[in-house]
Every structure is written in C-alpha cells, then in structure tokens.
Scaffold this motif. Structure first.
Motif, short mmCIF file in Angstrom:
data_model
loop_
_atom_site.label_atom_id
_atom_site.label_comp_id
_atom_site.label_asym_id
_atom_site.label_seq_id
_atom_site.Cartn_x
_atom_site.Cartn_y
_atom_site.Cartn_z
N LYS A 121 0.81 -1.22 0.00
CA LYS A 121 0.00 0.00 0.00
C LYS A 121 0.85 1.28 0.00
N GLY A 177 -5.93 8.68 14.33
CA GLY A 177 -7.05 9.53 13.92
C GLY A 177 -6.66 10.50 12.83
N ASP A 187 -4.48 6.74 4.22
CA ASP A 187 -3.97 5.39 4.50
C ASP A 187 -4.50 5.04 5.88
P1 5GP Z 1 1.25 1.73 11.31
O1 5GP Z 1 1.31 1.89 12.79
O2 5GP Z 1 1.89 0.44 10.85
O3 5GP Z 1 1.79 2.93 10.59
O4 5GP Z 1 -0.27 1.63 10.88
C1 5GP Z 1 -1.08 0.60 11.40
C2 5GP Z 1 -2.45 0.67 10.76
O5 5GP Z 1 -3.13 1.86 11.17
C3 5GP Z 1 -2.44 0.70 9.23
O6 5GP Z 1 -3.39 -0.24 8.77
C4 5GP Z 1 -2.88 2.10 8.88
O7 5GP Z 1 -3.61 2.13 7.67
C5 5GP Z 1 -3.78 2.43 10.06
N1 5GP Z 1 -3.91 3.88 10.26
C6 5GP Z 1 -2.97 4.85 10.11
N2 5GP Z 1 -3.47 6.06 10.37
C7 5GP Z 1 -4.78 5.88 10.66
C8 5GP Z 1 -5.85 6.78 10.99
O8 5GP Z 1 -5.72 8.00 11.06
N3 5GP Z 1 -7.06 6.20 11.22
C9 5GP Z 1 -7.29 4.86 11.15
N4 5GP Z 1 -8.51 4.41 11.37
N5 5GP Z 1 -6.29 3.99 10.84
C10 5GP Z 1 -5.06 4.49 10.61
#
Ligand code: 5GP
Length: 212
Positions: free
Chosen positions: A23, A87, A106
């Motif tokens: 992604k 968020g 994302d």
């Molecule tokens: P990471 O911690 O690996 O960067 O992200 C973990 C997951 O959190 C990923 O699936 C990403 O798409 C999701 N994520 C990142 N930012 C947000 C956000 O602002 N809101 C939501 N609901 N999910 C998020």
C-alpha cells in the motif's frame, strides 16, 4: 471556461490493506503522479519508528492529547488499531476538499467505515490484497530478524484486516506493482469525472447553450 477546467468537488480516496501488501508504495507513486492529490497525515499515539518524522509520516501525540482531540471533535475519524490509537485531523482535509482537491487516506477498515458513514458520496475506497499467502509471508518476514512468534502475530493481524475486503468499492490484487499503480490512477481518473462531483457542469453547459 474550457471544458477541462470545470469546477469539481474533491474526493476522499481511501487505501487500506494488511501491512505487507504494498500500500505505501502505491500511495507514494500516486502522490507523485497526481497534482491535485494530498496525503492526509494521521495522528497516532504509537512511538515513531526509526526514520519516521513527526509531521511527515504521522503527528505523534500522547494518549491525553488524543483524547482531547476526540472530545473536541477535531478528528474526522479515529480508531484503536491493535494496541495504538490513530485519527485523521479534520481541518486540512476539509480545506482541500473545499478547494476541489482530493485527499488520500492510508487508514484501516474502522476509519473507512466512519468516513463512509459521515460522507458516503465523497469517499472512494480501495482495498489492496497481496498476490498470495507465500508472498505476504515473505514480505512480512522482512530481513529475517524477527522471531517466528512475531511473524505469526503479523500474519494473524494481516488475516484479520483482510477479512474486511467486501466493505470496499474496489479491490486490487497487488501482483505487479506498476499495474496496481495504474489501476488506482484509472479509478481516480474515472471517479473525478463523475457527474455529481462536477459542480461546474451546469454553468458550463449553459455557457455553450446560451451562445447557440
Ligand atoms: P502503522 O502503525 O503500521 O503505521 O499503521 C497501522 C495501521 O493503522 C495501518 O493499517 C494504517 O492504515 C492504520 N492507520 C494509520 N493512520 C490511521 C488513521 O488515522 N485512522 C485509522 N482508522 N487507521 C489508521
């Protein structure tokens, strides 16, 4: 007014996938190729990983700050993802949409559901799938520095996230990355052309008709 400059409403393009499906590569390519597309930078309570920068990858905040923002209605959507909170800050997104620009998100399936509930007509959601179990496992194994237990947990998380594919408008199997990027570009192009988003169409048609 030339036809190509008809005023339009911005859209919210959501990309979700299990980690390891490619992604971020797709998102990066899209941000480079598209002038009118801006990334929504999320807030998170998780600590930065090596190489991550505050304000570029995420806004890194404390749990207290997060709770305040939730209560103050400053987040467009928010969710706990595994053991951290995430968020989307509302202000910048709204600014871009009002200016007729698109915003790329994302975010996970929970955030996608919330965006759809609050702005169904403006949200286009795409789920990215890995091409096979073996490929996903290989991508999640990384450089072979993690224990079997850590890898098993990552696979379980990925499997959990993947179960939400039917909730998305489009699903892309990311086999050949260049093709996946082209597919997302094609979706964006077509969605930008939807009649309901092209706010200036009426005026444009009138300007032609009034001369006939
Ligand atoms: P990471 O911690 O690996 O960067 O992200 C973990 C997951 O959190 C990923 O699936 C990403 O798409 C999701 N994520 C990142 N930012 C947000 C956000 O602002 N809101 C939501 N609901 N999910 C998020």
């Amino acid at each position: 007014m030339p036809g190509s400059k008809i005023q339009r409403r911005g859209l919210m393009l959501v990309l979700s996938s299990p980690s390891g499906a490619g992604k971020s590569t797709i998102a990066r390519a899209l941000l480079e190729s598209e002038d009118e597309l801006f990334l929504s930078i999320s807030m998170t309570t998780r600590p930065p990983r090596p190489g991550e920068e505050d304000g570029r990858d995420y806004f890194f905040i404390t749990e207290d700050e997060y709770n305040q923002k939730v209560q103050g209605g400053e987040l467009l959507e928010h969710a706990r993802v595994f053991s951290n909170y995430y968020g989307t800050p509302r202000t910048l997104v709204e600014k871009h949409l009002t200016a007729g620009e698109d915003v790329l998100f994302d975010i996970d399936w929970q955030g996608t559901q919330q965006l759809r509930e609050s702005a169904r007509d403006d949200v286009i959601s795409i789920f990215i799938l890995p091409p096979s179990y073996e490929e996903l496992e290989q991508r999640l194994t990384g450089r072979g520095q993690d224990s079997e237990e850590v890898i098993r947990k990552r696979m379980a998380k990925a499997s959990d996230e993947m179960s939400h594919w039917p909730e998305y408008d489009y699903v892309i199997v990311n086999d050949v990355i260049e093709e996946s990027i082209q597919n997302v570009q094609a979706i964006l192009k077509a969605e930008r052309l939807r009649r309901m988003r092209r706010l200036g169409l009426g005026e444009f048609v009138n300007s032609i008709r009034s001369k006939s």
